[in-house]
Structure formats: structure tokens, C-alpha cells
Design a protein around this motif. Structure first.
Motif, mmCIF file in Angstrom:
data_model
loop_
_atom_site.group_PDB
_atom_site.id
_atom_site.type_symbol
_atom_site.label_atom_id
_atom_site.label_comp_id
_atom_site.label_asym_id
_atom_site.label_seq_id
_atom_site.Cartn_x
_atom_site.Cartn_y
_atom_site.Cartn_z
ATOM 1 N N GLU A 229 0.826 -1.203 0.000
ATOM 2 C CA GLU A 229 0.000 0.000 0.000
ATOM 3 C C GLU A 229 0.861 1.254 0.000
ATOM 4 O O GLU A 229 0.551 2.240 -0.690
ATOM 5 C CB GLU A 229 -0.922 -0.013 1.228
ATOM 6 C CG GLU A 229 -1.772 1.236 1.407
ATOM 7 C CD GLU A 229 -2.682 1.534 0.232
ATOM 8 O OE1 GLU A 229 -3.053 2.720 0.068
ATOM 9 O OE2 GLU A 229 -3.009 0.596 -0.533
ATOM 10 N N LEU A 230 1.960 1.248 0.741
ATOM 11 C CA LEU A 230 2.880 2.388 0.741
ATOM 12 C C LEU A 230 3.427 2.635 -0.656
ATOM 13 O O LEU A 230 3.464 3.782 -1.134
ATOM 14 C CB LEU A 230 4.021 2.121 1.720
ATOM 15 C CG LEU A 230 5.183 3.139 1.709
ATOM 16 C CD1 LEU A 230 4.685 4.532 2.076
ATOM 17 C CD2 LEU A 230 6.291 2.687 2.658
ATOM 18 N N LEU A 231 3.864 1.583 -1.332
ATOM 19 C CA LEU A 231 4.397 1.730 -2.685
ATOM 20 C C LEU A 231 3.322 2.232 -3.642
ATOM 21 O O LEU A 231 3.597 3.047 -4.534
ATOM 22 C CB LEU A 231 4.971 0.398 -3.168
ATOM 23 C CG LEU A 231 6.338 0.024 -2.603
ATOM 24 C CD1 LEU A 231 6.657 -1.434 -2.888
ATOM 25 C CD2 LEU A 231 7.429 0.929 -3.172
ATOM 26 N N ARG A 232 2.109 1.747 -3.471
ATOM 27 C CA ARG A 232 1.011 2.198 -4.337
ATOM 28 C C ARG A 232 0.813 3.707 -4.206
ATOM 29 O O ARG A 232 0.641 4.414 -5.204
ATOM 30 C CB ARG A 232 -0.278 1.465 -3.968
ATOM 31 C CG ARG A 232 -1.445 1.756 -4.909
ATOM 32 C CD ARG A 232 -2.759 1.250 -4.360
ATOM 33 N NE ARG A 232 -3.146 1.985 -3.165
ATOM 34 C CZ ARG A 232 -3.692 3.201 -3.186
ATOM 35 N NH1 ARG A 232 -3.914 3.824 -4.342
ATOM 36 N NH2 ARG A 232 -4.023 3.798 -2.067
ATOM 37 N N ARG A 233 0.876 4.214 -2.965
ATOM 38 C CA ARG A 233 0.696 5.656 -2.752
ATOM 39 C C ARG A 233 1.881 6.440 -3.306
ATOM 40 O O ARG A 233 1.700 7.512 -3.892
ATOM 41 C CB ARG A 233 0.520 5.942 -1.256
ATOM 42 C CG ARG A 233 -0.753 5.376 -0.666
ATOM 43 C CD ARG A 233 -1.107 6.074 0.639
ATOM 44 N NE ARG A 233 -0.025 5.999 1.613
ATOM 45 C CZ ARG A 233 0.110 5.034 2.509
ATOM 46 N NH1 ARG A 233 -0.780 4.035 2.546
ATOM 47 N NH2 ARG A 233 1.106 5.043 3.374
ATOM 48 N N LEU A 234 3.090 5.924 -3.141
ATOM 49 C CA LEU A 234 4.271 6.614 -3.661
ATOM 50 C C LEU A 234 4.235 6.705 -5.179
ATOM 51 O O LEU A 234 4.665 7.710 -5.764
ATOM 52 C CB LEU A 234 5.541 5.888 -3.208
ATOM 53 C CG LEU A 234 5.886 5.973 -1.720
ATOM 54 C CD1 LEU A 234 7.064 5.058 -1.394
ATOM 55 C CD2 LEU A 234 6.206 7.403 -1.321
ATOM 56 N N ARG A 235 3.718 5.671 -5.835
ATOM 57 C CA ARG A 235 3.665 5.661 -7.302
ATOM 58 C C ARG A 235 2.728 6.733 -7.848
ATOM 59 O O ARG A 235 2.832 7.125 -9.011
ATOM 60 C CB ARG A 235 3.216 4.295 -7.814
ATOM 61 C CG ARG A 235 4.255 3.199 -7.690
ATOM 62 C CD ARG A 235 3.799 1.926 -8.380
ATOM 63 N NE ARG A 235 4.392 0.775 -7.745
ATOM 64 C CZ ARG A 235 3.732 -0.067 -6.961
ATOM 65 N NH1 ARG A 235 2.432 0.101 -6.748
ATOM 66 N NH2 ARG A 235 4.362 -1.082 -6.404
ATOM 67 N N GLN A 236 1.780 7.162 -7.046
ATOM 68 C CA GLN A 236 0.846 8.188 -7.507
ATOM 69 C C GLN A 236 1.577 9.483 -7.859
ATOM 70 O O GLN A 236 1.144 10.238 -8.737
ATOM 71 C CB GLN A 236 -0.212 8.440 -6.431
ATOM 72 C CG GLN A 236 -1.154 7.260 -6.217
ATOM 73 C CD GLN A 236 -2.138 7.493 -5.081
ATOM 74 O OE1 GLN A 236 -2.058 8.496 -4.361
ATOM 75 N NE2 GLN A 236 -3.060 6.578 -4.896
ATOM 76 N N ASN A 237 2.676 9.762 -7.178
ATOM 77 C CA ASN A 237 3.462 10.966 -7.436
ATOM 78 C C ASN A 237 4.776 10.683 -8.147
ATOM 79 O O ASN A 237 5.417 11.603 -8.658
ATOM 80 C CB ASN A 237 3.752 11.694 -6.120
ATOM 81 C CG ASN A 237 2.494 12.184 -5.442
ATOM 82 O OD1 ASN A 237 1.591 12.694 -6.090
ATOM 83 N ND2 ASN A 237 2.426 12.014 -4.126
ATOM 84 N N ASP A 238 5.183 9.407 -8.151
ATOM 85 C CA ASP A 238 6.480 9.059 -8.739
ATOM 86 C C ASP A 238 6.391 7.650 -9.315
ATOM 87 O O ASP A 238 6.548 6.669 -8.588
ATOM 88 C CB ASP A 238 7.572 9.144 -7.664
ATOM 89 C CG ASP A 238 8.958 8.853 -8.213
ATOM 90 O OD1 ASP A 238 9.077 8.558 -9.420
ATOM 91 O OD2 ASP A 238 9.927 8.915 -7.434
#
Length: 279
Positions: A229-238
Motif C-alpha cells: 500500500e505504501l508503494l502504491r501511494r508513492l507511485r501516484q506521485n512518482d
């Protein structure tokens, strides 16, 4: 034009539609990390999930097209599946025309009686059974379906929850089974591309048939789900964050590492700090 069978259409999708996403990174990983060598006899393990199914198909296709002689043995471990679950796994293998043999164990039954961390014990027991059966077949390597996304998540899990920097290695020598090696040929293949391939071909796989976690969407514990879930959120901006994490553990700058462990021995930068002082 001759109509393709279901299996032929699936194979064609690997070489055509998903060549860039699946076949090319698979071959790149095999070559980069020297995972398959002449004379290898490799046990390819199918668990009933999408990752191991694709691994079986890719290694089968590689065997058909390579000039490097090696052998494959396809295995399905039954740790105590319900009959209908095992049937789904074997039907998937048959659909993909993978000649897999089933070997049974009582892992689920044994783990249910244990105290402590059942997922950890289940994983260890599965690995032990796999090594033992593969060695009986004369194999020197076991191929598992861990992929690029697993490797990236492992780096973050080690840092956030284990207070250490560690990686999921593309290959590992067994400590308990001399001469045996574990390899991960999907090391450069992304989970999202595996899922897309499965959807495109209308393939359905079991999620987790463990009686202790039945009904859960993901096996492997809440920590890995949190990292996903953390990676999913980070991918939204990067969108390239996964790539940079993956590359970072290939380019560790030891001159800036405060401490590290090698062969079980801890070291500190203080061991060499004074030697590098300017006169």
C-alpha cells in the motif's frame, strides 16, 4: 489460418503482446544473474498462483528456444489442499500443458498444531520439502516465482520493520542441502505485468488456500500488505519509485555505509575511518 489452441494462444501472448513486459525482462534476468547454465536440472515449482504459472510457462518456452542444454522438472506441492483446490491447480497446469507431478505433504495439518508464527513455519517446511523432493529427482536447482515487485517490497520491509538493509537475492545456495541452489528467474518481471497477462488470457488462480488464513486476499502477513500500500501511494506521485529502490541495492556505496554485516560478523566504518584521513 489454423486456429490456435488455448495453450498456443497463451504462449503466443508471451512472445507477441507481452514480449516487452514479460519475455524480455525474464531473459534479461536469467542472463544478468547467470541463473541457468548448461547441464542444469531445474525443479520448477507451481503453487497454483499466477507467478509460478507464468514461471513454468516461461521456462518451458526458454527450453524450447535456447541452445543451452538444460532440463526441467515441474512440481506441484500439495501441502494439504482441499480436493477441489488441488484440482484447480492441476487443471491450470494441464491447460498450460505443463507436465507437472504432484507430491503431497502434511504441512497444513502440522502447522495448525503449532504455536507461534504459522506462516513462517509453513514457508520453512515447504522449502525443506521442495529441496528434498527436487534432490530425489536429481535436480541441482529450484526455481521459484518471486518477482521484481517482491524484491522491491523486501528491501522496504527490511528497512522499516527489520532495521536492516537486505535484499531478496536472485539466487541463493542452500545451507542445508549441499549442491542445491534456489533461483528466481522472474526477478526482473513486474507483478502488474503478470496480472495483466493473466487477465488478458482469462486465467484464474488460487489466492491462498491455507486453512489458517482462508478468506484473506493475500498470504504473507500484514507487513507486506502495508508495504504494498505504501508503494502504491508513492507511485501516484512518482511512477519510477520501484525502479530506483531496485537499482539502489545494486549500487550500494560502501564509502557512506555506517555499518554492515558480512558472513555473520558486524563491521563499522570506524574500522577504516582513520586510515582514510588526509595527511
Amino acid at each position: 489460418m489454423r486456429e490456435l489452441s488455448r495453450c498456443q494462444a497463451i504462449e503466443r501472448s508471451i512472445h507477441k503482446k507481452y514480449r516487452k513486459a514479460l519475455w524480455n525482462p525474464f531473459i534479461a534476468g536469467v542472463k544478468r544473474y547467470e541463473l541457468i547454465r548448461e547441464g542444469d536440472r531445474i525443479a520448477v515449482c507451481m503453487s497454483g498462483g499466477k507467478d509460478s504459472a507464468l514461471l513454468a510457462k516461461l521456462t518451458q518456452e526458454l527450453l524450447r528456444h535456447t541452445d543451452v542444454p538444460f532440463e526441467l522438472s515441474f512440481l506441484i506441492m500439495d501441502p494439504g489442499y482441499r480436493p477441489e483446490v488441488l484440482q484447480r491447480v492441476t487443471q491450470t497446469a494441464a491447460l498450460l500443458e505443463i507436465p507437472a507431478r504432484v507430491f503431497r505433504s502434511d504441512i497444513f495439518e502440522t502447522v495448525q498444531k503449532m504455536d507461534g508464527a504459522p506462516c513462517y513455519m509453513c514457508a520453512r517446511m515447504r522449502r525443506g520439502y521442495l529441496y528434498s523432493f527436487a534432490r530425489e529427482l536429481g535436480c541441482n536447482k529450484i526455481a521459484l516465482g518471486h518477482h521484481f515487485s517482491d524484491a522491491v517490497e523486501t528491501v522496504l520491509m527490511g528497512m522499516l520493520y527489520g532495521a536492516q538493509i537486505q535484499t531478496m537475492m536472485p539466487k541463493v545456495r542452500s545451507k542445508n542441502f549441499p549442491g542445491m541452489e534456489l533461483i528466481r528467474p522472474l526477478y526482473c518481471v513486474r507483478e502488474e505485468d503478470i496480472s495483466a497477462w493473466a487477465r488478458y488470457n482469462g486465467l484464474e488462480f488460487i489466492q491462498c488456500a491455507c486453512p489458517l488464513t482462508e478468506g484473506a486476499s493475500v498470504c504473507g502477513g500484514s507487513k507486506r500488505r502495508e508495504v504494498k500500500e505504501l508503494l502504491r501511494r508513492l507511485r501516484q506521485n512518482d511512477r519510477d519509485v520501484d525502479d530506483r529502490i531496485f537499482r539502489s541495492v545494486h549500487r550500494v556505496n560502501l564509502d557512506t555505509v555506517v555499518g554492515y554485516k558480512q558472513n555473520g560478523v558486524e563491521h563499522s566504518f570506524l574500522e577504516w575511518y582513520d586510515e582514510k584521513r588526509n595527511p
